[in-house]
Write a protein that holds these residues in place. Sequence first.
Motif: not given
Length: 664
Positions: A73-79
């Motif tokens: 989820r963090i990765g998606l939010c930073r993508a």
Amino acid sequence: MSVPIDPGLNELAGPARALVRRDQLAAMRGSVLSAMPVNMLLGLASTLVAYRSGHGEVGAAWFAVSTLANFLRIGLCRAPCLGLALTPDTTPAMAAAAAQSIERHLRACIAAALLSGLVWACQPLLCEGYTSAQALFYLVITCGITAGAVTHGTAYARIPLAFILPPLLSVVACLAAVGDFDRNCLVACVLLYLLALTHTAFRSEAGFRESSRLKNEATALARSRAEAHARVSALADEMRRRATHDDLTGILNRGGFIQQAEERLQAAPISLLLLDLDGFKLVNDVYGHKAGDRVLIEVARRISAELPEDSLAARLGGDEFAVLYDPIAAGVPPERLAARLVAAVAQPLDGFDAGRIGVSIGVHSGREPSLTEMLSCADAALYAAKAAGRNYYRMFDTGLRERLQIRRDLERDLSTALAEAALEVWFQPIYAMDAETLVGLEALVRWQHPRLGWIAPPDLVATAATAGLTESLLRFILEQVCAMMQILRGRGLETVRVAMNVSPQEMAQVPVDEIVIERLKSLDLPPAMLEIEITEETALDIGAVLGKLQALSRAGVRVALDDFGIGYSSLSSLRQLRADRIKIDRSFVTGLNASDDKRGLVLAVLGLGRILGLEVVAEGVESDEDLRTLQAMGCPFLQGYHLGRPMTVPVLETTLLSGRIAAA
């Protein structure tokens, strides 16, 4: 692939809907990133409790999977996401691509939230289906993370709902499986809690969308106002520039020049140069106005290129330019600058004969009470420069100042002289070939100024033009001419024509035809008794005078071309000007007996007159030898001091009464 749209957004237009979606995505990313540390701490706490209760391995495995879901989820939010760069002025194609990107990102975040929720739905494994002593702890943790998800996820309801639905349904399933009364009541409470969270999530999203819409509208309005202000400012700047600059050449116009020159007038001694192109009218006549425009643009460029820094250059109108500069600061004397400008303008222009275009310059240096006075002085110098020939400059000096003062005195006094009939009209006789038969009179205006003495007719006409008295002077002369026609008619001399000179300025600026025809009609005078004399210079602007001459000719007034042979006439212009008579200039007649060249020219004009059916008058007959030569050549009409000088009306009447002038 179609993009799902929330029903709550249907009322919004495409661009506005995309901007709201952008704000929802940005807010969701921020809330998830801020919630992840709390989520991970609560997961760690759950793992520690599981370890203490003898479920350490299961707890560790659960925490590992939960952490992986959180990092996803963090990765998606930073993508990176193309949709986050969406702005109100994005092109439609880019806006559509951005909207698709936002929707794909939101769907990915929903899926990640659901995955994380499924992990939390496995918490019953850590507390034996909420039947162990630690069940209360895990229920509290579940309530906390679900309430926090909804609280923080106000922007987009589907993401917090995707997260909370699995763990809460897991709680309901586990509690219902036990089946006692307390747990059944708790199931009902959890379901009610789920409904409340769902309702709160959608209401929060609706509020966020409305807030986002209002914010975007306000931003768009502010942007629109800023753009409108910028456009208005740019338009105002352009209007100010156009108000002060010449559209054709780009340099200052008359208004802009006067405005800036007035500001500099008091700062330091300045020099003013007035420039007037030589030969420009012929360029327009021969090559057309587009070629003339190209010449003006090139001349303006050449003038600007020669000027010292901080100089003013302007096109005052037509082919007249002006330059203003400080010669001391520039280190360039005005005489040197004027010479440079003359040389620059005289350089050959592409597409034109070498030397066709030149420039005359009038220069004024020093202080004057006003810019108007400076312009007047420079104009007097320019007039003197043009009288001296092409490609010449003239400094304003004491002599020109005296002439300027005389001109001003004339302008000031002429209106009074006209009102008080201080001007006189004298008449010079015109004879037939026998030098005895009177066939005409030429009216010549005379003015004896009380201080300046006799004023030359050309100066008088020029003064009337600058003083705005051209029509008044014409009407005054016409009255005297009509009075003489009445005298002649009363003595039975209707065949004697009276000629009056009309200058090019009068012919171009005044409705000569209307004035003359109306006055003859009101006095019941035969138009054939009147002759209008025009100079060859009038042919330069044939378009402005042709209609007037045609009207005079149709009315019966005759037209004579004065000073023939020294100006601009052509065979075609003789017909266009409706000339009935040509008058050979005195320069070809005086001394005729002693010059073969002059005799040849006069014979040529006499032959032209016979071929075209034009009467020919020889002016300037000053000697008996010239008279006999003209008679031998067969010149039909004669005029000059040897035959008769200009006379006042009383003297002429006396001469007529005495019979010293024979009439035809």
